[in-house]
Design an enzyme around this catalytic site. Structure first.
Site, PDB file in Angstrom:
ATOM      1  N   SER A 145     -79.984 -33.724   2.861  1.00 60.69           N
ATOM      2  CA  SER A 145     -80.983 -34.766   3.151  1.00 60.69           C
ATOM      3  C   SER A 145     -80.268 -36.071   3.511  1.00 60.69           C
ATOM      4  O   SER A 145     -79.173 -36.341   2.989  1.00 60.69           O
ATOM      5  CB  SER A 145     -81.855 -34.987   1.912  1.00 60.69           C
ATOM      6  N   TYR A 158     -81.909 -36.251  -7.112  1.00 59.78           N
ATOM      7  CA  TYR A 158     -82.029 -35.514  -5.842  1.00 59.78           C
ATOM      8  C   TYR A 158     -80.920 -35.942  -4.869  1.00 59.78           C
ATOM      9  O   TYR A 158     -80.243 -35.106  -4.256  1.00 59.78           O
ATOM     10  CB  TYR A 158     -83.414 -35.787  -5.256  1.00 59.78           C
TER      11      TYR A 158
END
Ligand code: NAP
Length: 248
Positions: A145, A158
């Site tokens: 990401s 995350y």
């Protein structure tokens, strides 16, 4: 537009294949002629639905396995090895998020995100490398990401897991390059899937404003990039991160 790649005779393993990006990746690979093994955590209903809806169910196997569980992953690879099947492509898509500001984050939520997103990528990649070496061909693609480089408030767990995937992939690329195995990451921005379906409407509006292209991406746009990296056209691309994020 048809699929400009031919993966006939190639076997691909896609984790998180029941839904979202993973399912689109698996569908792309199937459409290009590959045999696909899809891994999922617990949603057997979604796995059965995918198999039922697939135009080529004979080339699709679904397998339940928690990628963060060392024993389950080892058992999965033992079974694959015993069947004498080769493995050419691994796409690490399985992932979760458990958002909260760091000061309020429960250690269990820190740990679970790291376990699935990062340790899962490690365990699946570790099992795949010996099989790819014997095939003398390998493509390992992990879905990271842009938050890995930018950070994001409420996503320290995350972001750390996604940055870890990139660092792990760059290191592995150096270890296996000589064996014709490439290792890369694809980093999607906001993509319309269940993963972000819980975001309140106001937040969605604000996030869309952050994206230069002023929209969220679609799973197909990520799956096409994965297909390219898995193909012969990407034979000399390794240790990189390809962002599919509308300019974020
Ligand atoms: P999704 O729609 O929520 O699907 C997640 C998939 O991961 C499901 O197939 C799920 O299986 C599987 N999974 C979850 N935990 C697992 C485990 N422990 N073992 C095996 N499989 C597991 O998510 P998505 O949006 O497609 O996201 C896929 C990947 O892209 C993730 O790594 C995510 O971090 C990354 N990503 C997503 C976005 C986005 O905006 N959507 C953006 C950047 C990166 P079950 O169906 O059994 O639960």
């Amino acid at each position: 537009m048809g699929i400009p790649f031919d993966f006939t005779g190639k076997r691909a393993l896609v984790t998180g294949a029941t839904r979202g990006i993973g399912r689109a990746v698996a569908e792309n690979l199937l459409a290009a002629g590959a045999d696909v093994i899809g891994i999922y955590a617990s949603n057997t209903e979604a796995a059965e639905k995918f198999k039922k809806e697939s135009p080529c169910p004979d080339r699709l196997q679904m397998h339940q396995c928690d990628v963060s569980d060392e024993k389950q992953v080892a058992a999965f690879y033992r079974k694959l090895e015993d069947s004498g099947e080769h493995l050419h492509i691994l796409v690490n898509c399985a992932g979760i998020r458990r958002d909260s500001v760091l000061a309020m984050m429960k250690p269990a939520n820190w740990q679970r995100v790291l376990d699935i997103n990062l340790t899962g990528t490690f365990l699946m990649s570790r099992g795949a490398v010996p099989l790819m070496m014997s095939s003398r061909f390998g493509r390992i693609i992990s879905i990271s990401s842009p938050v890995a480089r930018m950070g994001f408030a409420g996503q320290s767990n995350y972001a750390a897991s996604k940055a870890g995937q990139i660092a792990m992939s760059k290191s592995l690329a150096k270890e296996v390059g000589r064996k014709k195995i490439t290792v890369n990451c694809v980093a999607p921005g906001f993509i319309n899937t269940d993963f972000i379906a819980d975001l309140p409407e106001e937040q969605v509006k604000a996030y869309k404003k952050m994206v230069p292209m002023r929209r969220f991406g679609e799973v197909q746009e990520v799956a096409d990039a994965v297909l390219f990296l898995a193909s012969d056209y990407a034979a000399y691309i390794s240790g990189t991160v390809l962002e599919i994020a509308g300019g974020l």
